[in-house]
Write an enzyme that holds these catalytic residues in place. Sequence first.
Site, mmCIF file in Angstrom:
data_model
loop_
_atom_site.group_PDB
_atom_site.id
_atom_site.type_symbol
_atom_site.label_atom_id
_atom_site.label_comp_id
_atom_site.label_asym_id
_atom_site.label_seq_id
_atom_site.Cartn_x
_atom_site.Cartn_y
_atom_site.Cartn_z
ATOM 1 N N GLU A 1 31.668 41.179 44.605
ATOM 2 C CA GLU A 1 32.654 42.262 43.242
ATOM 3 C C GLU A 1 31.468 42.002 41.922
ATOM 4 O O GLU A 1 31.928 43.215 41.164
ATOM 5 C CB GLU A 1 33.905 42.231 43.166
ATOM 6 C CG GLU A 1 34.335 40.922 42.993
ATOM 7 C CD GLU A 1 34.683 40.599 41.622
ATOM 8 O OE1 GLU A 1 35.039 41.899 40.901
ATOM 9 O OE2 GLU A 1 34.458 39.374 41.119
ATOM 10 N N GLN B 1 46.379 33.601 38.038
ATOM 11 C CA GLN B 1 45.552 33.541 39.397
ATOM 12 C C GLN B 1 44.868 32.407 39.378
ATOM 13 O O GLN B 1 44.799 31.472 40.370
ATOM 14 C CB GLN B 1 45.017 34.825 39.187
ATOM 15 C CG GLN B 1 44.038 35.500 41.273
ATOM 16 C CD GLN B 1 43.443 36.105 40.850
ATOM 17 O OE1 GLN B 1 42.107 36.521 40.207
ATOM 18 N NE2 GLN B 1 44.206 37.179 41.408
ATOM 19 N N HIS C 1 45.750 43.835 47.127
ATOM 20 C CA HIS C 1 45.681 42.385 46.445
ATOM 21 C C HIS C 1 46.242 41.585 46.434
ATOM 22 O O HIS C 1 45.200 40.488 46.217
ATOM 23 C CB HIS C 1 46.594 43.430 45.265
ATOM 24 C CG HIS C 1 46.317 44.438 44.093
ATOM 25 N ND1 HIS C 1 45.790 45.308 44.084
ATOM 26 C CD2 HIS C 1 47.166 46.127 44.634
ATOM 27 C CE1 HIS C 1 45.142 46.364 43.685
ATOM 28 N NE2 HIS C 1 46.953 46.598 43.806
ATOM 29 N N ASP D 1 43.637 38.805 48.729
ATOM 30 C CA ASP D 1 42.011 38.283 47.778
ATOM 31 C C ASP D 1 42.273 36.818 47.668
ATOM 32 O O ASP D 1 41.814 35.591 47.092
ATOM 33 C CB ASP D 1 41.585 38.824 47.264
ATOM 34 C CG ASP D 1 42.079 39.488 46.158
ATOM 35 O OD1 ASP D 1 41.776 38.911 45.273
ATOM 36 O OD2 ASP D 1 42.630 40.555 46.462
ATOM 37 N N GLN D 2 43.915 36.988 46.977
ATOM 38 C CA GLN D 2 44.658 35.957 46.274
ATOM 39 C C GLN D 2 44.836 34.702 46.894
ATOM 40 O O GLN D 2 45.541 33.771 46.829
ATOM 41 C CB GLN D 2 45.962 36.721 45.626
ATOM 42 C CG GLN D 2 45.571 37.703 44.598
ATOM 43 C CD GLN D 2 46.710 38.461 43.874
ATOM 44 O OE1 GLN D 2 48.094 37.387 43.631
ATOM 45 N NE2 GLN D 2 46.851 39.379 43.618
ATOM 46 N N HIS E 1 36.731 42.309 46.642
ATOM 47 C CA HIS E 1 37.561 40.766 46.163
ATOM 48 C C HIS E 1 37.591 40.119 47.467
ATOM 49 O O HIS E 1 37.547 38.913 47.290
ATOM 50 C CB HIS E 1 39.012 41.660 45.821
ATOM 51 C CG HIS E 1 38.628 42.300 44.270
ATOM 52 N ND1 HIS E 1 37.969 43.482 44.004
ATOM 53 C CD2 HIS E 1 38.467 41.189 42.682
ATOM 54 C CE1 HIS E 1 37.809 43.690 42.204
ATOM 55 N NE2 HIS E 1 38.712 42.536 42.203
#
Length: 339
Positions: free
Chosen positions: A12, A102, A283, A286-287, A309
Amino acid sequence: MAMLRIDGSFGEGGGQILRSSVALSALTGKDMEIVNIRSKRQRCGLAAQHLTAVRGVAELCGAEMEGDELGSTSLVFRPGEVHGGEYEFNVGTAGSVTLVLQACMLAAVHADGPVTMTIRGGTNVRMSPPVDHYLNVLLPLLSDMHVDAELEVLQRGFYPQGGGIVTATVMPPRAVMPLDLKERGQSRGIEATSFVQNLPEHIAQRMEHAVRKSLLGERIVADRQLSSGPSSGAGIYLCAKYDNALLSADALGERGVPAERVGENAAQRMREEIDGGGTLDVHTADQLLPYMALAGGPSTFTVGELTSHLTTQMWLLPQFLPVDIEVDGTTVNVVPNRT
């Protein structure tokens, strides 16, 4: 120990690979150099919110840095130990507080005590997770992994003035537990949060009504939040709850865009997540992946799509941690290699 060299243009090629690299460096104690920072963006290099995240992680671990300035396209990061304590970070204007969180939350997992952070900036801004996502999805899932974090929104902040304030506390876990998210389980309905700041309540009502109309047949429980502050804005956040899964979608109000359109946009994104069949939304996947790489056993989840991502995180994590990440269609298996 040799210094890791990360190509920031991979995948990304934006701010995520930078934030993750810095956090993983602090987490593992490995010296790191990242080059080609945000090379795929119109304005490459470090912008204000990226710099705040980098300096925030550096403060947590007493890192030595080279290249930590606006516009820099390379950064050398030499971490020390991550220490608990109270910290304050100011993104300035409406830079995203959640993107700073994050990076800093991940770094705090191996701190020597609780980490409390007060962060000022934007809580609900474009191109970043809304603070509501952390409250309703990310933190509950991390709690299931025994990573306990609390978040309090003291003030919402919108573009361009910002002025949002959040306080987050991370309790470093004794061990991170894996997650098995193969199946969603039964639906428990959708929770909708519509919010307005310095704007009439009917805007929140209209967004909510549009969501109900667009998602006919779904059980929806609504909450309306009215506030005042230094910035004005509106939006709606949706969370679909299942026995074993949480999925989210949201939309922000924009000048000239009817409230009904905002609600319809959120509902459409929610429908795409529901129909996509994933146990994590685009969302969250990837977190959550770095925490799965730290777990004491294998984790599994499914997604509606493999985003850039997510695939970038899959490429990055094994460079810092002993982990195998396998993809079978839209199922992702995360297998830490602890000896």
